[in-house]
Scaffold this motif. Structure first.
Motif, short mmCIF file in Angstrom:
data_model
loop_
_atom_site.label_atom_id
_atom_site.label_comp_id
_atom_site.label_asym_id
_atom_site.label_seq_id
_atom_site.Cartn_x
_atom_site.Cartn_y
_atom_site.Cartn_z
N SER A 128 3.29 16.86 3.57
CA SER A 128 1.96 16.33 3.89
C SER A 128 1.79 15.00 3.17
CB SER A 128 0.86 17.30 3.47
OG SER A 128 0.94 17.60 2.09
N ALA A 129 1.23 14.02 3.89
CA ALA A 129 1.04 12.68 3.34
C ALA A 129 -0.33 12.57 2.71
CB ALA A 129 1.20 11.64 4.44
N PHE A 130 -0.44 11.70 1.70
CA PHE A 130 -1.74 11.48 1.04
C PHE A 130 -1.91 10.01 0.68
CE2 PHE A 130 -4.43 10.77 -2.59
CZ PHE A 130 -5.58 11.44 -2.22
N SER A 131 -3.10 9.53 0.97
CA SER A 131 -3.61 8.25 0.44
C SER A 131 -5.12 8.34 0.58
CB SER A 131 -3.05 7.06 1.22
OG SER A 131 -3.64 6.99 2.52
N PHE A 132 -5.82 7.48 -0.13
CA PHE A 132 -7.28 7.51 -0.01
C PHE A 132 -7.72 7.02 1.37
CE2 PHE A 132 -7.12 7.89 -4.61
CZ PHE A 132 -8.11 8.83 -4.83
N ALA A 133 -6.91 6.17 1.99
CA ALA A 133 -7.22 5.75 3.35
C ALA A 133 -7.17 6.95 4.29
CB ALA A 133 -6.25 4.67 3.81
N VAL B 253 6.07 6.11 0.31
CA VAL B 253 6.32 5.14 1.38
C VAL B 253 5.54 3.88 1.04
CG1 VAL B 253 6.20 4.70 3.85
CG2 VAL B 253 6.54 7.04 3.01
N PHE B 254 6.24 2.74 0.94
CA PHE B 254 5.59 1.48 0.59
C PHE B 254 5.37 0.67 1.86
CE2 PHE B 254 7.77 2.84 -3.23
CZ PHE B 254 6.80 2.62 -4.22
N LEU B 255 4.11 0.42 2.17
CA LEU B 255 3.74 -0.34 3.36
C LEU B 255 3.36 -1.76 2.95
CD1 LEU B 255 1.54 2.35 5.16
CD2 LEU B 255 4.00 1.95 5.37
N ASP C 18 -4.47 17.64 -5.11
CA ASP C 18 -4.40 18.50 -6.29
C ASP C 18 -2.95 18.71 -6.73
OD1 ASP C 18 -7.14 18.75 -6.34
OD2 ASP C 18 -7.18 20.64 -5.23
N THR C 19 -2.04 18.85 -5.76
CA THR C 19 -0.63 19.01 -6.08
C THR C 19 -0.08 17.77 -6.78
OG1 THR C 19 -0.30 20.47 -4.17
CG2 THR C 19 1.67 19.47 -5.15
N ILE C 20 -0.46 16.59 -6.27
CA ILE C 20 -0.02 15.33 -6.90
C ILE C 20 -0.53 15.25 -8.34
CG2 ILE C 20 -0.32 12.82 -6.84
CD1 ILE C 20 -0.37 13.03 -3.78
N THR C 21 -1.77 15.67 -8.54
CA THR C 21 -2.37 15.61 -9.88
C THR C 21 -1.72 16.60 -10.83
OG1 THR C 21 -4.48 14.91 -8.92
CG2 THR C 21 -4.53 15.79 -11.17
N GLU C 22 -1.52 17.83 -10.36
CA GLU C 22 -1.03 18.90 -11.23
C GLU C 22 0.49 18.88 -11.41
OE1 GLU C 22 -2.53 22.35 -9.31
OE2 GLU C 22 -4.64 21.79 -9.59
N GLU C 23 1.22 18.62 -10.32
CA GLU C 23 2.67 18.71 -10.37
C GLU C 23 3.35 17.39 -10.75
OE1 GLU C 23 4.91 21.23 -9.72
OE2 GLU C 23 3.38 22.77 -9.52
N PHE C 24 2.69 16.26 -10.44
CA PHE C 24 3.34 14.97 -10.62
C PHE C 24 2.55 14.02 -11.52
CE2 PHE C 24 4.63 16.66 -6.50
CZ PHE C 24 6.01 16.69 -6.64
N SER C 25 1.65 14.59 -12.35
CA SER C 25 0.88 13.78 -13.31
C SER C 25 0.16 12.61 -12.65
CB SER C 25 1.80 13.27 -14.43
OG SER C 25 2.44 14.33 -15.09
N GLY C 26 -0.41 12.84 -11.49
CA GLY C 26 -1.12 11.77 -10.79
C GLY C 26 -0.29 11.09 -9.75
N GLY C 27 1.05 11.36 -9.74
CA GLY C 27 1.90 10.85 -8.68
C GLY C 27 2.43 9.45 -8.95
N PHE C 28 3.20 8.97 -7.98
CA PHE C 28 3.77 7.63 -8.04
C PHE C 28 3.09 6.78 -6.98
CE2 PHE C 28 6.80 10.18 -10.19
CZ PHE C 28 7.38 9.35 -11.14
N GLY C 29 3.33 5.51 -7.09
CA GLY C 29 2.66 4.60 -6.15
C GLY C 29 1.35 4.10 -6.70
N GLU C 30 0.89 4.69 -7.84
CA GLU C 30 -0.32 4.17 -8.49
C GLU C 30 0.03 2.86 -9.18
OE1 GLU C 30 -3.10 6.62 -11.04
OE2 GLU C 30 -2.23 5.31 -12.57
N GLU C 31 -0.75 1.85 -8.90
CA GLU C 31 -0.54 0.55 -9.55
C GLU C 31 -1.83 0.11 -10.21
OE1 GLU C 31 1.78 -3.48 -8.51
OE2 GLU C 31 0.03 -3.14 -7.24
N GLU D 246 0.85 -1.17 0.00
CA GLU D 246 0.00 0.00 0.00
C GLU D 246 0.90 1.23 0.00
OE1 GLU D 246 -3.25 0.29 -0.24
OE2 GLU D 246 -3.58 -1.89 -0.29
N PRO D 247 0.90 2.00 -1.08
CA PRO D 247 1.77 3.19 -1.13
C PRO D 247 1.10 4.40 -0.47
CG PRO D 247 0.67 2.88 -3.24
CD PRO D 247 0.23 1.74 -2.37
N VAL D 248 1.89 5.20 0.20
CA VAL D 248 1.45 6.49 0.73
C VAL D 248 2.39 7.54 0.15
CG1 VAL D 248 1.07 7.91 2.77
CG2 VAL D 248 0.62 5.45 2.87
#
Length: 864
Positions: free
Chosen positions: A228-233, A191-193, A500-513, A69-71
């Motif tokens: 700041s950390a982000f995950s849907f959880a 962070v990979f949990l 929003d920062t993950i979406t705009e600055e990092f093209s959706g971010g990493f950790g997406e699988e 589970e990525p955060v």
């Protein structure tokens, strides 16, 4: 229908106390189930039973024990500060230490590449090598660095990064960064949990761990960084803010509704009726209305729990969308109560005894309410075939709630009202003269004056309504269909800013699988070779992260590749297994990772399991001793915006797999969300059409039985079509998208519009028996029933208009469109429908026909 009305009326007349006691018992029993109500979160409740959603079940059943589970941790420079400085490096180390000291560390498993991956990792690796070479502690080296040392060290580290990893590292810097300097205002850490050994079926433990980590990160002391950390959880970890918002909005709405009901129920003092007694009367009727509405909501929720997963398993857990059902019940409850009360007062004012007045009100208004309840319930129940789970559950619960409101309004309201009025009459305080002047009040007079449109300008009114309907249809064709679970998070939430920062600055971010679930006889040469081809195909797929010439994808093929590729050819010495390589090439594996025809692929996978058990357990699963499922984990960064296209692209990449005789389904949370939107596009128009047609068919049958005029059913439902089109027109003009919430508002418009139009038609049918011409009949109808509808409409529209002040986007939209739906329902009922009825009436008279079949009418109402 008349049998049911007679039954309820008889129960009220014979035993009002029995009605009250019975209602109390049922309410207590159903109320006891309320603590067991569970709320769905995330995709649950919205996801259609699509292949993508069902693939998640396969993952949970066969691959959950080997998952990560990525955060994501977004680091922003305070005030736009540069993060590639000594201060930025010190803050980066502080963040890493905060994560390591949190509860998250218990889920670290020395993952290849690190449990924490971040934007300054290449620099840290270079500095560690330099410190080792100098023979000094790492901390000492860092303490003596300058900003230029940090920048030059990062540039050198990036230059030494293998080309296949360079793009991945650079992607950890925001789009506004300039790595040629280098400088960056935003950076990303992942962070990979590892939850392989975590016994947490409902994810509450994981959620708590992530919350602890997020708190540890934000509580640190930083010079220039704001992490700041982000995950849907994390996003849905604290529902208290959502609950407070709901409580505030609905509490305020209730207060507004109460205030307007006081105005609607107010009786102008006449004779012995003093202002104090008029106030007490209005308070009693208002309290009775609100009490019954609350009881109907309790019944609906209690029955919903019984129908839910814990008992009958007919519906799922309560999703956010089901918050609309109480709104529907309040709207219908107010409508039912005002009509019952108005008709009861009208009968009292005519000098009829209390019990007979209640019975007559139940028999007249009750028939319309039965028809309205049956029609709207049947219409909503057509949603049981909807592929979106929440919409299906909405249809069932709406039917349950509407029926509950109907039963309570026709029993509890007259039962309590007759007991109170008998007591007042015995004390000499029941002033009948005041009840006889209901039509002189503001709303009845105002609505009665609208009859002039039907009397003099009926055709013009209908043409104008049709033109507006066409405009609404054009608006419908231009509606956007968007949906995001983040809409259910209050505006201003810090996690939304991070998202929003993950979406705009990092093209959706990493950790997406994105996981591609392959099902069938997967251990065959054809399927194995197709997997190799799919891996190659993904090498040029947009939003699929690449390692060199291949996609970053984990599968049995990639596991075998790691085992057989020797270090001198670019392999990883930690994963290379010479014994397995010798076996594999001897068993039919070829240099390009395909296998020769006739290869025993199952035996190859068995040996791979022995050599690399963790990776193989994450990518392939057995059922009854045979390999049945493959889980290809693809590293992607499509986010919500690109999920639909990513799904299409991956399906194309895996066409060789599908051609090998198995199924291949790409899935992740964003793809499922996209599926919700697609399902809405495909099903909602037909669902609305079915709802309206079902309601129209029932009305046609009813009016044929009552007055031999099935055309009245069509006339009654046509204004409802206009209501829906007008609502869509406003949505288009206001830029409101068509999503699960606003899709429900279309159903809400039908749910409120159908009873409104039924009240008008049914009263006109009654008034037409009293008056010789349609003009007098329609004026009486709009004065009495139109006045009651206006009171109901203004009450609920004003009450739910307050939702527009919500910080939750769906409830802002809900408030605005509910307001317009109710207003349009009133307009269509008191302006458009009367014009239709008058035109229909005059057409029959010109043909020398009776407007209604008198004999059929008398038979239908015999005994009422």
């Amino acid at each position: 229908m008349k049998t049911l009305v007679r039954l309820l009326s008889g129960m009220v007349s014979r035993s009002p106390w029995g009605i009250i006691v019975g209602t109390l018992i049922v309410t207590l029993v159903l109320g006891a189930f309320l603590p067991q109500q569970e709320t769905a979160t995330g995709n649950e409740g919205f996801s259609p039973d699509s292949p993508e959603f069902l693939a998640q079940d396969v993952i949970a059943d066969y691959f959950q024990d080997s998952s990560e589970e990525p955060v994501q941790v977004v680091v922003r420079g305070n005030g736009g500060a540069d993060l590639i400085t000594v201060a930025g490096l010190q803050d980066y180390l502080t963040i890493r230490q905060a994560i390591a000291d949190s509860e998250a560390s218990q889920l670290f498993r020395d993952r290849p590449g690190g449990d924490i991956v971040g934007y300054l990792d290449p620099l840290l690796q270079g500095l560690q090598i330099r410190a080792d070479e100098m023979g000094i502690p790492f901390e000492t080296l860092v303490a003596n660095l300058t900003d230029n040392d940090v920048k030059q060290g990062l540039l050198q580290s990036l230059e030494q990064t293998p080309p296949e990893f360079r793009g991945l590292v650079e992607g950890l810097y925001g789009s506004s960064s300039d790595l040629s300097v280098p400088q960056a205002q935003t950076g990303l850490m992942v962070v990979f949990l590892n939850v392989a050994d975590l016994d947490d079926p409902d994810f509450t433990i994981l959620q708590g761990i992530e919350v602890d980590m997020a708190d540890a990160i934000t509580s640190g002391q930083y010079a220039v960084a704001e992490p700041s950390a982000f995950s849907f959880a994390l996003l849905f970890a604290d529902t208290s803010e959502f609950d407070r918002e709901i409580g505030r909005l609905f509490g305020t709405a209730f207060l507004i509704i109460i205030a307007i009901l006081m105005f609607v129920y107010w009786i102008h003092p006449k004779g012995k009726l003093t202002r104090l007694r008029a106030l007490r009367r209005a308070l009693a009727d208002m309290a009775l209305t609100m009490l019954v509405i609350v009881v109907s909501i309790v019944w609906m929720n209690g029955i919903g729990v019984i129908l839910g997963p814990k008992y009958l398993n007919i519906i799922g857990n309560f999703s956010e969308i089901l918050q609309i059902v109480p709104i529907l019940l309040i709207g219908l409850g107010v409508d039912y109560a005002i009509h019952m009360t108005s008709r009861y007062r009208e009968e009292l004012g005519a000098g009829i005894a209390i019990t007979e007045s209640a019975a007559q009100a139940t028999k007249t208004v009750g028939v319309a309410l039965v028809l309205a309840t049956a029609t709207t319930s049947v219409g909503f129940l057509t949603n049981v075939v909807n592929p979106v789970t929440a919409l299906r559950d909405f249809g069932i619960l709406a039917a349950v709630g509407i029926t509950s409101a109907f039963v309570l309004m026709l029993t509890v309201v007259p039962a309590i009202r007759t007991l109170l009025d008998k007591r007042a009459e015995a004390a000499g305080h029941l002033e009948r003269d005041a009840f006889g002047h209901q039509s002189e009040r503001l709303l009845p007079r105002l609505m009665g004056s609208t009859a002039v449109l039907a009397e003099r300008y009926a055709i013009t009114t209908l043409i104008a309504a049709a033109i507006l309907g066409i405009a609404g249809f054009i608006g419908l064709t231009q509606l956007d269909t968007t949906f995001s679970f983040t809409d259910f998070v209050p505006e201003g939430n810090e996690l939304l800013t991070t998202f929003d920062t993950i979406t705009e600055e990092f093209s959706g971010g990493f950790g997406e699988e994105t996981e591609v679930i392959i099902e069938g006889d997967v251990a065959t040469p054809d399927v194995h070779n197709a997997l190799v081809a799919a891996w190659t195909n993904m090498g040029n797929t947009e939003n699929v992260i690449q390692f060199g010439s291949r996609a970053a994808a984990e599968s049995p093929v990639s596991a075998i590749a790691q085992l057989v590729l020797p270090p001198d050819q670019g392999g990883n010495p930690e994963t290379f297994n010479a014994d397995f390589a010798e076996f594999a090439f001897g068993a039919g594996l070829q240099q390009d990772l395909t296998v020769a025809p006739g290869t025993d692929v199952a035996a190859l996978y068995d040996e791979a399991f022995v050599a690399s058990p963790d990776v193989m357990a994450r990518t392939i699963a057995e059922v009854d001793g045979a390999y049945r499922f493959v889980d290809v984990g693809v590293s992607t960064q499509a986010g919500e915006a690109g999920a639909s296209q990513l799904s299409k692209d991956l399906k194309e990449d895996f066409e060789p797999v599908a051609a090998a005789g198995v199924t291949a389904v790409p899935t992740n949370q964003n793809i499922i969300s996209s599926g919700v939107v697609t399902a809405l596009q495909d099903s909602q128009a037909s669902s609305l059409a079915i709802t309206i047609l079902a309601a129209m068919a029932l009305l046609m049958l009813t009016f044929y039985i009552e007055v031999r005029r099935p055309g009245l059913g069509v006339i009654t439902i046509l204004p409802v079509v206009l209501i829906v089109l007008w609502v869509f027109g406003v949505m288009s003009a206001r830029g409101i998208s068509f999503n699960p919430v606003t899709a429900m508002i279309a159903n809400l418009a039908i749910g409120i519009g159908v009873p409104y139009t039924i009240h008008i038609t049914h009263r006109y049918e009654e008034d037409r028996q009293r008056y010789d011409n349609p003009e007098e009949a329609i004026r009486s109808t709009t004065t009495h029933t139109g006045g009651a509808l206006a009171g109901s409409a203004f009450t609920t529209a004003a009450g739910f208009g307050i939702l527009m002040t919500s910080t939750l986007k769906p409830f802002q939209q809900l408030g605005e469109v509910t307001f317009w739906a109710i207003i349009f329902a009133l307009v269509a009922s008191v302006l458009v429908l009367p014009s239709m009825l008058v035109v229909w009436d005059r057409w029959h008279r010109r043909r020398g026909e009776d407007v209604v079949d008198q004999a059929a009418y008398e038979r239908a109402h015999a005994g009422l």
